[in-house]
Motif scaffolding. Structure first.
Motif, PDB file in Angstrom:
ATOM      1  N   ALA A 166       3.593   3.729  -4.600  1.00  0.00           N
ATOM      2  CA  ALA A 166       4.223   2.444  -4.305  1.00  0.00           C
ATOM      3  C   ALA A 166       3.821   1.945  -2.933  1.00  0.00           C
ATOM      4  O   ALA A 166       3.677   0.737  -2.713  1.00  0.00           O
ATOM      5  N   GLN A 167       3.642   2.859  -1.982  1.00  0.00           N
ATOM      6  CA  GLN A 167       3.316   2.446  -0.618  1.00  0.00           C
ATOM      7  C   GLN A 167       1.918   1.895  -0.486  1.00  0.00           C
ATOM      8  O   GLN A 167       1.694   0.913   0.210  1.00  0.00           O
ATOM      9  N   GLY A 168       0.942   2.525  -1.125  1.00  0.00           N
ATOM     10  CA  GLY A 168      -0.445   2.166  -0.895  1.00  0.00           C
ATOM     11  C   GLY A 168      -0.890   2.650   0.474  1.00  0.00           C
ATOM     12  O   GLY A 168      -0.491   3.733   0.912  1.00  0.00           O
ATOM     13  N   VAL A 169      -1.678   1.867   1.187  1.00  0.00           N
ATOM     14  CA  VAL A 169      -2.187   2.241   2.512  1.00  0.00           C
ATOM     15  C   VAL A 169      -1.949   1.084   3.476  1.00  0.00           C
ATOM     16  O   VAL A 169      -2.372  -0.043   3.223  1.00  0.00           O
ATOM     17  N   ARG A 170      -1.253   1.364   4.588  1.00  0.00           N
ATOM     18  CA  ARG A 170      -1.039   0.375   5.641  1.00  0.00           C
ATOM     19  C   ARG A 170      -2.053   0.607   6.760  1.00  0.00           C
ATOM     20  O   ARG A 170      -2.505   1.739   6.961  1.00  0.00           O
ATOM     21  N   THR A 275       9.337   4.640  -4.998  1.00  0.00           N
ATOM     22  CA  THR A 275       9.013   4.261  -6.373  1.00  0.00           C
ATOM     23  C   THR A 275       8.741   2.772  -6.566  1.00  0.00           C
ATOM     24  O   THR A 275       8.353   2.364  -7.657  1.00  0.00           O
ATOM     25  N   ALA A 276       8.957   1.953  -5.545  1.00  0.00           N
ATOM     26  CA  ALA A 276       8.690   0.517  -5.683  1.00  0.00           C
ATOM     27  C   ALA A 276       8.342  -0.054  -4.320  1.00  0.00           C
ATOM     28  O   ALA A 276       8.711   0.505  -3.278  1.00  0.00           O
ATOM     29  N   HIS A 277       7.612  -1.172  -4.327  1.00  0.00           N
ATOM     30  CA  HIS A 277       7.202  -1.834  -3.089  1.00  0.00           C
ATOM     31  C   HIS A 277       7.242  -3.334  -3.299  1.00  0.00           C
ATOM     32  O   HIS A 277       6.748  -3.845  -4.306  1.00  0.00           O
ATOM     33  N   ALA A 278       7.838  -4.041  -2.356  1.00  0.00           N
ATOM     34  CA  ALA A 278       7.859  -5.499  -2.395  1.00  0.00           C
ATOM     35  C   ALA A 278       7.238  -6.010  -1.108  1.00  0.00           C
ATOM     36  O   ALA A 278       7.666  -5.641  -0.010  1.00  0.00           O
TER      37      ALA A 278
END
Length: 294
Positions: A166-170, A275-278
């Motif tokens: 959910a995070q991906g890469v920042r 589990t989720a990202h907005a």
């Protein structure tokens, strides 16, 4: 078929427990030393989902990177979530073994697997193990990218090659900065900022970066006055999962040498807790002036 004690001897040779940090809890959590081992499951986290996956698979041994009881316990009651994991494993004759910081600094170790997932060329350890005359063991790795990329491109590249979360890469730093060299460290890495600056790399990819250490790291100039390394923050689980595939291949090689015929498996269950990202909306001009009547 080998018995558990034979397989554990092989695992301890790959990741000697004496090389773990003093605060760590590595080694065997449960298991009958005389039980036969046919199937082995590798995973990052010893959580209930993984224990149940081991049961469905018919595994005799579960090897995880993260400890089940890192800070000790006074109970393994099944009414606690960790106790339920222990009960599930023992009830189905599944042993549990942990390789944590002793796998982080191994040769190859967790950061080698992370670098491999990103197709990076490894130049050496970020923090070398002084007891290794070959200079290959240690924490983190210093690497070269397959070709130069901007920070934005490298963040997208890493997100595409690491397991999806959910995070991906920042990323922190100038989005258009060219990245040629990068330090990587699987798991939490913000304690290594000093070593990253000393390495002189363009970027640092790790996990669990906190606001204040990250903010200070991107503001602090290098000793030569140059711009500090850019930062890339991936999900903790995603940076360590590639080790599971590497570790399974290492045990396969041991099994082949001994003629054990082990069946090794790698869990693809995502146990990252997020589990989720907005995505945030851009800031807009306030519609109300502070202090003015509404």
């Amino acid at each position: 078929m080998p018995v558990l004690s034979e397989v554990l001897t092989a695992l301890d040779a790959l990741w000697p427990p004496e090389r773990a940090e003093g605060w760590d809890a590595v080694g065997t959590v449960c298991g009958d030393p005389d039980a036969e081992v046919r199937r082995v499951l590798f995973a990052v986290d010893p959580v209930q989902e993984i224990a149940e996956e081991a049961v469905r698979l018919g595994a005799d041994l579960l090897v995880t990177h993260h400890p089940l009881y890192l800070r000790g316990t006074t109970t393994v009651a099944a009414s606690t979530f960790k106790g339920k994991v222990v009960h599930t494993l023992i009830k189905h004759d599944i042993a549990l073994h942990v390789a944590h910081t002793n796998a982080d600094t191994a040769d190859p170790g967790v950061s080698d697997a992370l670098a491999g997932a990103l197709d990076l060329r490894i130049l050496g350890p970020l923090v070398a193990d002084a007891t290794d005359p070959a200079g290959r063991r240690g924490l983190g790795r210093i690497c070269e990218l397959p070709h130069p990329m901007t920070l934005t491109e490298f963040a997208s590249y890493a997100a595409a090659r690491l397991p999806a979360t959910a995070q991906g890469v920042r990323a922190a730093g100038d989005p258009d900065r060219e990245i040629r060299t990068v330090a990587v460290s699987g798991g939490s890495g913000d304690s290594l900022f000093g070593d990253v600056r000393a390495a002189g790399v363009d970027a640092f990819l790790t996990a669990d970066l906190r606001h204040h250490p990250a903010s200070e790291a991107v503001q602090q100039l290098q000793p030569d006055g140059q711009t500090p390394p850019a930062l890339l923050d991936a999900a903790h689980w995603a940076t360590e999962w590639p080790w599971c595939e590497q570790a399974a291949a290492q045990l396969d090689a041991v099994s082949d040498r001994h003629g054990w015929g082990l069946r090794t498996h790698v869990s693809r269950t995502v146990t990252d807790p997020w589990t989720a990202h907005a995505a945030s909306a851009p800031l807009t001009t306030p519609t109300h002036t502070p202090g003015a009547p509404r």
